[in-house]
Design a protein around this motif. Structure first.
Motif, PDB file in Angstrom:
ATOM      1  N   ALA A   1       9.633  18.047  41.046  1.00 40.43           N
ATOM      2  CA  ALA A   1      10.001  17.470  42.335  1.00 40.43           C
ATOM      3  C   ALA A   1       9.330  16.132  42.583  1.00 40.43           C
ATOM      4  N   ASP A   2       8.118  15.970  42.070  1.00 39.97           N
ATOM      5  CA  ASP A   2       7.391  14.714  42.275  1.00 39.97           C
ATOM      6  C   ASP A   2       7.276  13.916  40.980  1.00 39.97           C
ATOM      7  N   GLY A   3       8.126  14.215  40.037  1.00 39.18           N
ATOM      8  CA  GLY A   3       8.063  13.550  38.744  1.00 39.18           C
ATOM      9  C   GLY A   3       8.709  12.183  38.744  1.00 39.18           C
ATOM     10  N   PRO A   4       8.812  11.556  37.568  1.00 41.04           N
ATOM     11  CA  PRO A   4       9.385  10.222  37.481  1.00 41.04           C
ATOM     12  C   PRO A   4      10.874  10.220  37.766  1.00 41.04           C
ATOM     13  N   ARG A   5      11.387   9.079  38.177  1.00 41.87           N
ATOM     14  CA  ARG A   5      12.811   8.933  38.401  1.00 41.87           C
ATOM     15  C   ARG A   5      13.527   8.822  37.055  1.00 41.87           C
ATOM     16  N   ASP A   6      14.867   8.773  37.138  1.00 40.91           N
ATOM     17  CA  ASP A   6      15.646   8.727  35.906  1.00 40.91           C
ATOM     18  C   ASP A   6      15.358   7.483  35.073  1.00 40.91           C
ATOM     19  N   ASP A   7      14.939   6.390  35.732  1.00 39.73           N
ATOM     20  CA  ASP A   7      14.666   5.170  34.972  1.00 39.73           C
ATOM     21  C   ASP A   7      13.257   5.170  34.391  1.00 39.73           C
ATOM     22  N   GLY A   8      12.522   6.265  34.591  1.00 36.88           N
ATOM     23  CA  GLY A   8      11.202   6.373  33.995  1.00 36.88           C
ATOM     24  C   GLY A   8      10.091   5.801  34.832  1.00 36.88           C
ATOM     25  N   ARG A   9      10.450   5.170  35.962  1.00 34.38           N
ATOM     26  CA  ARG A   9       9.426   4.602  36.828  1.00 34.38           C
ATOM     27  C   ARG A   9       9.178   5.549  37.998  1.00 34.38           C
ATOM     28  N   THR A  10       7.941   5.592  38.438  1.00 38.17           N
ATOM     29  CA  THR A  10       7.596   6.458  39.549  1.00 38.17           C
ATOM     30  C   THR A  10       8.047   5.828  40.853  1.00 38.17           C
ATOM     31  N   ALA A  11       8.727   6.608  41.687  1.00 38.76           N
ATOM     32  CA  ALA A  11       9.184   6.105  42.975  1.00 38.76           C
ATOM     33  C   ALA A  11       8.004   6.042  43.938  1.00 38.76           C
ATOM     34  N   VAL A  12       7.755   4.860  44.493  1.00 34.78           N
ATOM     35  CA  VAL A  12       6.655   4.681  45.434  1.00 34.78           C
ATOM     36  C   VAL A  12       7.239   4.183  46.745  1.00 34.78           C
ATOM     37  N   ARG A  13       6.963   4.900  47.805  1.00 35.46           N
ATOM     38  CA  ARG A  13       7.481   4.533  49.118  1.00 35.46           C
ATOM     39  C   ARG A  13       6.355   3.921  49.937  1.00 35.46           C
ATOM     40  N   VAL A  14       6.531   2.680  50.359  1.00 34.89           N
ATOM     41  CA  VAL A  14       5.526   2.007  51.160  1.00 34.89           C
ATOM     42  C   VAL A  14       5.914   2.152  52.623  1.00 34.89           C
ATOM     43  N   SER A  15       5.030   2.766  53.419  1.00 31.41           N
ATOM     44  CA  SER A  15       5.340   3.022  54.818  1.00 31.41           C
ATOM     45  C   SER A  15       5.158   1.767  55.663  1.00 31.41           C
ATOM     46  N   THR A  16       5.706   1.811  56.854  1.00 28.90           N
ATOM     47  CA  THR A  16       5.546   0.722  57.815  1.00 28.90           C
ATOM     48  C   THR A  16       4.076   0.488  58.113  1.00 28.90           C
TER      49      THR A  16
END
Length: 306
Positions: free
Chosen positions: A102-117
């Motif tokens: 569930a918290d693994g890498p995305r399909d492109d191999g890069r980790t999804a990082v969400r920057v909050s407001t």
């Protein structure tokens, strides 16, 4: 390979002041109206209290010259369900396995990082302003109030700052609230040994083990199965690991459902929690009940006057 300890971890996030305020974590088990003492909150109540705390902090921080924003994330319907006594949702297991990626890498191999407001705002501050922001929010001493949780160590929180002021308005005396909250949200851990040693639970666990063995899986419990699958996944190909995880999780859930393991554990835990709230931790449970009752009334009043 041993898996992760399935016992509920010590809950401290609400009590330790952090830069980003999170929603209150649900206490183990639902309210217990038969005893007049609450041992948990509903999702709606948790959301109401979290929203009230956010708004109080936002107003306080604005008065001190700072912006305070918490991004409320949508509910993640694919998130693995809580499973202290194993997963008995076969449909979920068939679709998600154990939810290990569930918290693994995305399909492109890069980790999804969400920057909050809020993170973007903090990044815009000078070092001096960031220190001032932290003091305004967290106060001058993050461990000003420290309480013990039996067998689990300490939890702590600040006595000043906007976050402490918000909680004081909602819950009253912070030391009493901190102790009551620390105990009540950890009743699942404090009663764990009583649950897993109960004859009803050990009988169900043996039935689960027999069922799993019949399906070709020799594990002592679900935690061991998850640990083994996770270790194998790190050592093998993604496709093979995913299929092994799904296959094991489905067998696990089927056996859990047939043995009634999660049902037995959940019912026994609720009984033990309620008993502890009436006896060993009656004072803290009563204070928790009174505090959240008052906080919910205050939160509803804040909502009406928004």
């Amino acid at each position: 390979m041993p898996g992760k300890d399935p016992r509920p971890a010590l809950t401290t996030l609400l009590l330790v002041l952090v830069t980003a305020c999170s929603a209150p974590a649900a206490a183990p088990g639902p309210p217990a109206p038969a005893t007049g003492v609450r041992t948990g909150l509903t999702d709606v109540e948790n959301g109401l209290l979290a929203d009230a705390e956010r708004r109080l902090i936002t107003t306080c921080m604005k008065e001190k010259g700072f912006a305070y924003t918490v991004d409320v994330l949508p509910e993640d319907r694919d998130r693995a369900p809580d499973r202290p006594f194993g997963l008995d949702d076969v449909a979920w297991a068939r679709h998600h396995g154990y939810g290990l990626d569930a918290d693994g890498p995305r399909d492109d191999g890069r980790t999804a990082v969400r920057v909050s407001t809020q993170e973007r705002y903090l990044a815009s501050l000078t070092p001096a302003r960031r220190r001032a922001f932290d003091r305004a929010l967290d106060g001058t001493d993050r461990a000003a109030i420290t309480v013990e949780v039996p067998g689990r160590g300490q939890v702590f929180t600040s006595a000043d700052g906007c976050q402490a002021d918000a909680r004081r308005r909602l819950y009253g005396d912070l030391r009493s609230w901190t102790e009551a909250k620390a105990i009540v949200v950890n009743l699942g851990y404090l009663t764990w040994d009583q649950v897993v040693s109960a004859p009803e639970y050990t009988t169900a666990l043996e039935s689960w083990r027999t069922c799993m063995a019949d399906k070709g899986f020799a594990y002592a419990d679900s935690s061991e199965a998850i640990g083994d699958i996770a270790a194998r996944g790190r050592a093998g190909s993604a496709g093979t690991a995913r299929e092994r995880e799904r296959r094991t999780a489905v067998a696990d859930a089927e056996c859990n459902r047939d043995a009634g393991l999660a049902r037995a554990g959940t019912r026994l835990q609720r009984e033990r929690i309620r008993a502890a709230a009436r006896t060993s931790f009656a004072r803290q449970a009563r204070h928790f009940t009174d505090a959240v009752t008052g906080a919910l009334a205050e939160a509803r009043a804040l909502t009406r006057h928004r």
